[in-house]
Design a protein around this motif. Structure first.
Motif, PDB file in Angstrom:
ATOM      1  N   TYR A  23      -0.473 -33.288  19.284  1.00  0.00           N
ATOM      2  CA  TYR A  23      -1.610 -34.262  19.333  1.00  0.00           C
ATOM      3  C   TYR A  23      -2.461 -32.571  19.175  1.00  0.00           C
ATOM      4  O   TYR A  23      -2.751 -31.599  19.602  1.00  0.00           O
ATOM      5  CB  TYR A  23      -1.507 -34.776  20.787  1.00  0.00           C
ATOM      6  CG  TYR A  23      -1.314 -35.691  20.698  1.00  0.00           C
ATOM      7  CD1 TYR A  23      -2.231 -36.957  19.960  1.00  0.00           C
ATOM      8  CD2 TYR A  23      -0.121 -35.497  20.918  1.00  0.00           C
ATOM      9  CE1 TYR A  23      -0.478 -37.808  19.213  1.00  0.00           C
ATOM     10  CE2 TYR A  23       1.000 -37.123  20.280  1.00  0.00           C
ATOM     11  CZ  TYR A  23       0.321 -38.173  20.351  1.00  0.00           C
ATOM     12  OH  TYR A  23       1.057 -38.872  19.388  1.00  0.00           O
ATOM     13  N   PRO A  24      -3.710 -32.732  19.064  1.00  0.00           N
ATOM     14  CA  PRO A  24      -5.124 -31.575  19.230  1.00  0.00           C
ATOM     15  C   PRO A  24      -5.488 -31.197  20.912  1.00  0.00           C
ATOM     16  O   PRO A  24      -4.493 -32.597  22.074  1.00  0.00           O
ATOM     17  CB  PRO A  24      -6.282 -31.881  18.849  1.00  0.00           C
ATOM     18  CG  PRO A  24      -6.174 -33.341  18.875  1.00  0.00           C
ATOM     19  CD  PRO A  24      -5.007 -33.775  18.238  1.00  0.00           C
ATOM     20  N   PRO A  25      -5.674 -30.200  21.799  1.00  0.00           N
ATOM     21  CA  PRO A  25      -5.556 -29.806  23.078  1.00  0.00           C
ATOM     22  C   PRO A  25      -6.547 -31.033  23.486  1.00  0.00           C
ATOM     23  O   PRO A  25      -7.463 -30.858  22.981  1.00  0.00           O
ATOM     24  CB  PRO A  25      -6.133 -28.489  23.185  1.00  0.00           C
ATOM     25  CG  PRO A  25      -5.503 -27.636  21.296  1.00  0.00           C
ATOM     26  CD  PRO A  25      -5.250 -29.024  20.897  1.00  0.00           C
ATOM     27  N   ASP A  26      -6.621 -31.000  24.750  1.00  0.00           N
ATOM     28  CA  ASP A  26      -7.287 -32.462  25.149  1.00  0.00           C
ATOM     29  C   ASP A  26      -7.465 -31.525  26.986  1.00  0.00           C
ATOM     30  O   ASP A  26      -6.375 -32.281  27.163  1.00  0.00           O
ATOM     31  CB  ASP A  26      -6.731 -33.760  24.949  1.00  0.00           C
ATOM     32  CG  ASP A  26      -7.935 -34.516  25.594  1.00  0.00           C
ATOM     33  OD1 ASP A  26      -9.455 -33.978  26.819  1.00  0.00           O
ATOM     34  OD2 ASP A  26      -7.551 -35.871  25.985  1.00  0.00           O
ATOM     35  N   ALA A  27      -8.355 -31.214  27.268  1.00  0.00           N
ATOM     36  CA  ALA A  27      -8.453 -30.487  28.832  1.00  0.00           C
ATOM     37  C   ALA A  27      -8.572 -32.185  29.508  1.00  0.00           C
ATOM     38  O   ALA A  27      -7.915 -31.849  30.874  1.00  0.00           O
ATOM     39  CB  ALA A  27      -9.309 -29.543  28.905  1.00  0.00           C
ATOM     40  N   PHE A  28      -8.774 -33.309  29.320  1.00  0.00           N
ATOM     41  CA  PHE A  28      -8.564 -34.574  29.996  1.00  0.00           C
ATOM     42  C   PHE A  28      -7.046 -35.083  30.226  1.00  0.00           C
ATOM     43  O   PHE A  28      -7.454 -35.544  30.681  1.00  0.00           O
ATOM     44  CB  PHE A  28      -9.596 -35.295  29.228  1.00  0.00           C
ATOM     45  CG  PHE A  28     -10.848 -34.949  29.641  1.00  0.00           C
ATOM     46  CD1 PHE A  28     -11.540 -35.046  30.756  1.00  0.00           C
ATOM     47  CD2 PHE A  28     -11.643 -34.869  28.318  1.00  0.00           C
ATOM     48  CE1 PHE A  28     -13.201 -35.060  30.865  1.00  0.00           C
ATOM     49  CE2 PHE A  28     -13.511 -34.444  28.722  1.00  0.00           C
ATOM     50  CZ  PHE A  28     -13.565 -34.328  29.772  1.00  0.00           C
ATOM     51  N   ALA A  29      -6.470 -34.943  28.974  1.00  0.00           N
ATOM     52  CA  ALA A  29      -4.961 -35.482  29.486  1.00  0.00           C
ATOM     53  C   ALA A  29      -4.255 -34.489  30.124  1.00  0.00           C
ATOM     54  O   ALA A  29      -4.565 -33.540  30.287  1.00  0.00           O
ATOM     55  CB  ALA A  29      -4.285 -34.936  27.998  1.00  0.00           C
ATOM     56  N   ARG A  30      -3.411 -35.154  31.010  1.00  0.00           N
ATOM     57  CA  ARG A  30      -2.637 -34.736  32.383  1.00  0.00           C
ATOM     58  C   ARG A  30      -1.867 -33.413  31.798  1.00  0.00           C
ATOM     59  O   ARG A  30      -1.589 -32.733  32.506  1.00  0.00           O
ATOM     60  CB  ARG A  30      -1.902 -35.781  32.394  1.00  0.00           C
ATOM     61  CG  ARG A  30      -1.463 -35.712  34.404  1.00  0.00           C
ATOM     62  CD  ARG A  30       0.420 -36.582  34.419  1.00  0.00           C
ATOM     63  NE  ARG A  30      -0.890 -37.705  33.814  1.00  0.00           N
ATOM     64  CZ  ARG A  30      -0.913 -39.041  35.008  1.00  0.00           C
ATOM     65  NH1 ARG A  30      -0.897 -38.601  36.083  1.00  0.00           N
ATOM     66  NH2 ARG A  30      -1.407 -39.971  34.457  1.00  0.00           N
ATOM     67  N   ALA A  31      -1.217 -33.618  30.660  1.00  0.00           N
ATOM     68  CA  ALA A  31      -0.018 -32.480  30.610  1.00  0.00           C
ATOM     69  C   ALA A  31      -0.761 -31.582  29.952  1.00  0.00           C
ATOM     70  O   ALA A  31       0.096 -30.265  29.247  1.00  0.00           O
ATOM     71  CB  ALA A  31       0.942 -32.983  29.948  1.00  0.00           C
ATOM     72  N   CYS A  32      -2.280 -30.880  29.244  1.00  0.00           N
ATOM     73  CA  CYS A  32      -2.465 -30.251  28.795  1.00  0.00           C
ATOM     74  C   CYS A  32      -2.180 -28.149  29.452  1.00  0.00           C
ATOM     75  O   CYS A  32      -2.666 -28.448  30.364  1.00  0.00           O
ATOM     76  CB  CYS A  32      -4.047 -30.229  27.680  1.00  0.00           C
ATOM     77  SG  CYS A  32      -4.164 -29.197  27.036  1.00  0.00           S
ATOM     78  N   ALA A  33      -1.489 -27.694  28.348  1.00  0.00           N
ATOM     79  CA  ALA A  33      -1.635 -26.302  28.779  1.00  0.00           C
ATOM     80  C   ALA A  33      -2.920 -25.763  28.879  1.00  0.00           C
ATOM     81  O   ALA A  33      -3.521 -24.711  30.231  1.00  0.00           O
ATOM     82  CB  ALA A  33      -0.859 -25.560  28.083  1.00  0.00           C
ATOM     83  N   SER A  34      -4.045 -26.479  28.147  1.00  0.00           N
ATOM     84  CA  SER A  34      -6.026 -26.250  28.958  1.00  0.00           C
ATOM     85  C   SER A  34      -6.085 -26.037  30.529  1.00  0.00           C
ATOM     86  O   SER A  34      -6.835 -25.527  30.410  1.00  0.00           O
ATOM     87  CB  SER A  34      -6.817 -26.159  27.712  1.00  0.00           C
ATOM     88  OG  SER A  34      -6.943 -27.982  28.680  1.00  0.00           O
ATOM     89  N   ARG A  35      -5.355 -27.239  31.328  1.00  0.00           N
ATOM     90  CA  ARG A  35      -5.642 -27.123  32.568  1.00  0.00           C
ATOM     91  C   ARG A  35      -5.624 -26.112  33.365  1.00  0.00           C
ATOM     92  O   ARG A  35      -6.060 -25.270  33.818  1.00  0.00           O
ATOM     93  CB  ARG A  35      -5.072 -28.542  32.648  1.00  0.00           C
ATOM     94  CG  ARG A  35      -5.774 -29.920  32.407  1.00  0.00           C
ATOM     95  CD  ARG A  35      -5.764 -30.967  33.154  1.00  0.00           C
ATOM     96  NE  ARG A  35      -5.961 -31.743  33.092  1.00  0.00           N
ATOM     97  CZ  ARG A  35      -6.194 -33.389  33.546  1.00  0.00           C
ATOM     98  NH1 ARG A  35      -5.374 -32.955  34.933  1.00  0.00           N
ATOM     99  NH2 ARG A  35      -6.603 -33.533  33.694  1.00  0.00           N
ATOM    100  N   VAL A  36      -4.170 -25.582  32.449  1.00  0.00           N
ATOM    101  CA  VAL A  36      -3.568 -24.662  33.445  1.00  0.00           C
ATOM    102  C   VAL A  36      -5.079 -22.655  32.990  1.00  0.00           C
ATOM    103  O   VAL A  36      -4.501 -21.983  33.847  1.00  0.00           O
ATOM    104  CB  VAL A  36      -2.349 -23.848  32.971  1.00  0.00           C
ATOM    105  CG1 VAL A  36      -1.576 -23.064  33.876  1.00  0.00           C
ATOM    106  CG2 VAL A  36      -0.905 -24.801  32.887  1.00  0.00           C
ATOM    107  N   VAL A  37      -5.020 -22.645  32.245  1.00  0.00           N
ATOM    108  CA  VAL A  37      -5.772 -22.188  31.404  1.00  0.00           C
ATOM    109  C   VAL A  37      -6.960 -22.026  32.290  1.00  0.00           C
ATOM    110  O   VAL A  37      -7.856 -20.770  32.848  1.00  0.00           O
ATOM    111  CB  VAL A  37      -6.267 -21.932  30.105  1.00  0.00           C
ATOM    112  CG1 VAL A  37      -6.660 -20.703  29.880  1.00  0.00           C
ATOM    113  CG2 VAL A  37      -5.166 -21.792  29.818  1.00  0.00           C
ATOM    114  N   LEU A  38      -7.503 -23.133  32.350  1.00  0.00           N
ATOM    115  CA  LEU A  38      -8.776 -23.233  33.438  1.00  0.00           C
ATOM    116  C   LEU A  38      -8.845 -22.730  34.522  1.00  0.00           C
ATOM    117  O   LEU A  38     -10.122 -22.422  35.150  1.00  0.00           O
ATOM    118  CB  LEU A  38      -9.233 -25.052  33.058  1.00  0.00           C
ATOM    119  CG  LEU A  38     -10.156 -25.642  32.153  1.00  0.00           C
ATOM    120  CD1 LEU A  38     -10.293 -27.247  32.166  1.00  0.00           C
ATOM    121  CD2 LEU A  38     -11.319 -24.944  31.485  1.00  0.00           C
TER     122      LEU A  38
END
Lengths: 124, 124
Positions: free
Chosen positions: B3-18
């Motif tokens: 799936y494309p990365p999606d910061a709104f999704a619970r498990a997305c690694a981009s949240r850790v990056v944020l």
């Protein structure tokens, strides 16, 4: 005499503002409101994994900062809308650029971390 | 299927990056390195109020993420330079836009907070 704001200066208020913006939930709430006002339940649905308590606290902090407004409609059941202010709209472009960067590079950063940890392990 | 990365999704690694980007010290270190490599002591001087411990920890986290490199020069006394990678340079534009927004609006946000707290006091 007033000095221009300087985030590198110890006492600058912009540092406190940086902390608020830096919060992951702030980023997601501001971006979620980009297309117009949403209700509490809609925000909660859109931002997976946020607890009602954290959503309430973050919305209140952003209302206090003047980044969004909270409007209560007198109907049954009562309806509460959250909407970005002009100040909040100004924040949207840079904050969304951060989100895009995070999404684009998340996989690479996770790989970087794994490599770094492997290299560190070999030094033990 | 990816799936494309999606910061709104619970498990997305981009949240850790944020979370990493959101840290106030990360913002200041990345912006401080905009004009080229700096040594530890130069960073410490430029970023008022940062403790050596927090500077060390944040530099290590950013090196681990691949946002900056640490280069040790074999001389006496040893010299260590910190420099943004290409990934770090990509982050510079949005992160600096955040810093500018924080500096421009800090005074207004402080006023907003005072007004909000006064209004809340009157409801008690």
């Amino acid at each position: 005499m007033d000095y221009p704001p300087d985030a590198f200066a110890r006492a600058c208020a912009s540092r406190v503002v940086l902390d608020r913006i830096g919060d992951r939930w702030t980023v997601l709430i501001v971006v979620a409101l980009a297309d117009g006002p949403l209700r509490f339940s809609q925000l909660r649905e859109k931002i997976e994994g946020i607890t009602p308590k954290v959503l309430t606290q973050t919305l209140r902090a952003l209302e206090r900062d003047g980044v969004l407004t909270r409007t209560v409609f007198a109907q049954v059941p009562p309806r509460v809308d959250y909407e970005l202010t002009e100040l909040g709209r100004d924040l949207l472009a840079p904050i969304d650029a951060i989100r895009v960067w995070a999404e684009q590079h998340a996989a690479r950063i996770v790989t970087n971390r794994e490599r770094y940890d492997e290299a560190a392990d070999q030094l033990l």
